[in-house]
Enzyme design. Sequence first.
Site, mmCIF file in Angstrom:
data_model
loop_
_atom_site.group_PDB
_atom_site.id
_atom_site.type_symbol
_atom_site.label_atom_id
_atom_site.label_comp_id
_atom_site.label_asym_id
_atom_site.label_seq_id
_atom_site.Cartn_x
_atom_site.Cartn_y
_atom_site.Cartn_z
ATOM 1 N N GLY A 28 -27.856 -46.004 64.195
ATOM 2 C CA GLY A 28 -27.480 -45.627 62.830
ATOM 3 C C GLY A 28 -26.060 -45.125 62.795
ATOM 4 N N GLY A 102 -37.804 -44.759 60.579
ATOM 5 C CA GLY A 102 -38.830 -45.679 60.108
ATOM 6 C C GLY A 102 -38.771 -45.826 58.610
ATOM 7 N N THR A 303 -24.714 -57.429 72.010
ATOM 8 C CA THR A 303 -26.116 -57.379 72.422
ATOM 9 C C THR A 303 -26.590 -58.622 73.175
ATOM 10 O OG1 THR A 303 -26.571 -55.842 70.655
ATOM 11 C CG2 THR A 303 -28.478 -56.968 71.547
ATOM 12 N N ASP A 365 -26.461 -65.917 70.798
ATOM 13 C CA ASP A 365 -26.614 -64.614 70.150
ATOM 14 C C ASP A 365 -28.071 -64.180 70.271
ATOM 15 O OD1 ASP A 365 -25.841 -62.288 68.961
ATOM 16 O OD2 ASP A 365 -24.968 -63.214 67.185
ATOM 17 N N ASP A 366 -28.277 -62.845 70.104
ATOM 18 C CA ASP A 366 -29.662 -62.367 70.206
ATOM 19 C C ASP A 366 -30.479 -62.814 68.997
ATOM 20 O OD1 ASP A 366 -27.693 -59.860 69.517
ATOM 21 O OD2 ASP A 366 -29.389 -59.964 68.139
#
Length: 507
Positions: A28, A102, A303, A365-366
Site C-alpha cells: 500500500g 482486506g 515482480t 510479466d506476472d
Amino acid sequence: MCGIVGIVGKTPVAQSLYDGLTVIQHRGQDAAGIMTIDQNMFNLRKANGLVRDVFHTRHMKRLSGNMGIGHVRYPTAGTSSSAEAQPFYVNSPFGIAFAHNGNLTNAHDLQEEVFRIARRHINTTSDSELLLNILAHELQQVAGLSVTAEHIFEVVTKVHKKIRGAYAVVAAIIGQGIVAFRDPHGIRPLALGKRMTELGEEWMVASESVALDAVGFQFIRDVSPGEAVYITENGELHTRQCAENPITSPCIFEFVYFARPDSFIDGISVYASRVNMGRRLGEKIAREWSDLDIDVVIPIPETSMDVALQIANTLELPYRQGFVKNRYIGRTFIMPGQTMRKKSVRRKLNAISSEFKGKNVLLVDDSIVRGTTSGQIIEMARESGAKKVYFASAAPEIRFPNVYGIDMPSANELIAYGREIDQIADLIQADGLIFQDITDLVEAVREENDSIQRFETSVFDGNYITGDVDQDYLERIDISRGEKSREAPILQAELSNLDMHNIDSND
Ligand SMILES: O=P(O)(O)OC[C@H]1O[C@H](OP(=O)(O)OP(=O)(O)O)[C@H](O)[C@@H]1O
Ligand SMILES: NC(=O)CC[C@H](N)C(=O)O
Ligand SMILES: [Mg+2]
C-alpha cells in the site's frame, strides 16, 4: 491490499513498527499510519504518502510506548482521503486503535445495522471504520472494567458471524493488549512472531513474515484462518479458533503479485511458488510454441523476474535484463486512477536498446490486468528495434472483478474481459501471447504446501468463496468504485472536508 503490523514489546515499539511498515510498503502506497499506547494515552501519526514521507523525527518522538500498531494503505473501499488512512480509533469501550487489510462484502448492510443496533456513527465511507465499530460494539456487550482472553474470543466469534469478506485485523485496546484475527477463509495473510529480550518476550503480528525478519522477530507461525490471537500488555499470548467452519483459501494473487518473494504465507515460500509458476509456464511454451524462434527472455521488472528466469532456464534460452526500473517509482498497478498508472509505466521502466535490436524477444510479466504495462512495454521493445515481441503471463486471464482487497472493482477495466487471447494480443500488439493455465497456477503454489485444498481464485474463474457475491453486488461496486466514479473530483474534495481526527495526527 494494505499491510498491517502490531507489536506488544518491553521497550518502545515505534521504530520497529516503522521498519516493519517499510518492508511491506509494496502492499500500500497511498497512506501510512502508526498508533502507539503510552501511559493510558494513544499517540497517532497518519497521513497520505509513503512511510518515509509520513513519519519525520518529530512524529517518531511523539510515538512513545511499548505497544502499538501500524498500517500502509491501498484503498479498496471508500476514498483516498487522509481521513480514511489507518489506524482508526474509537474511544469506547476502553479506547481501541484498529488496522485492517482486506475488504468487507456486506459493508452496505452493516452500515445500517451499526446505527440501528449500536447507535454508532461512522464518519467515513471506509469499510474498516465500520468493522472497528462492530468489534467495539461487541466488546462493549461483554467486557467489564477489563478485558480477558475469553471476552476477546467471544467477541471475535460474534464478529465472524456478522461480517463477510476478507479481513486480517490488528487492534490495540488501551490498558489491555493487542488482538489480531483473520477471516475464516484466510483470504488475507497474517503472521505471528516473537523476539526474546532481557526484559522478556515481545510479540509481533504482520501481514507478511518479511516484516518480522526485518525487525529481528522470529517467525512462529501463520495466524490460522478464523483464529484470534490476544496478547496482553504484559506479553502473555492467548490463541483460539473462533470460526465455526474455517476453510483455508488464501488469495492466489498474493503469490502471483502482491507479496514479497522473501515472505512465507501459509507455509508457502512466495519465491518458490513463483519459480514453480515459471517452470510450468516454460513447459507450456515449449509444448505450444515449439516452432517459435525466441532469441531471449526478458522480464518486466520487478515482480516477474523470478518467473522469467525460470522460464528461460526451462526453455534453455538466455535471460537478459532489457528494462531498467527507476528505483524511486513504486508499483504502478496499486496507484489510484488509470491516468496516473499509464503515465508511470514509462517513468518507471526504460529499455536497454541493445538487448532488443534485431531480436525476437519473449517478454514475461506476472499478470496482465488492465494491460497498462504490457501495451506500453511492447511499444518500447519495438521502438528499441525488436523484430518480434512475444508475451507470456504467469497468471491466467483476469476476467472477473476482485471484491476481497484488490482494487479491480469493474470487469470493464480488465483487458481480458469479454476477449479471447488473440483479441488481447491484438490490443497490446504482441506477435504471440500465452497465459498460464489456472490449474498450473494453483498447482505451482500448492507444490509448496499440498495441505491447502483451495485458493481464492475469483479474478480468474468468478468463483467468490464467501458465497455472498452475485451479479447485483458486482454491478453495485462497479458503479460506486469503477474508474468513472473516481473521476468525479467534487466527491473527493467534499470528502476531504470531513478529514477529522479526534486524536492529533498532523504536524
Ligand atoms: O496489466 P496492468 O494493469 O498493467 O497490471 C499488471 C502489471 O502491474 C504490476 O506491476 P507493478 O508496476 O504494479 O509492480 P512491480 O514493480 O512489482 O512489478 C504487475 O507486476 C504487472 O506488471
Ligand atoms: N486493500 C486493503 O486492504 C484496504 C483496506 C480497506 N478496505 C481500505 O480501503 O482502507
Ligand atoms: Mg509489474
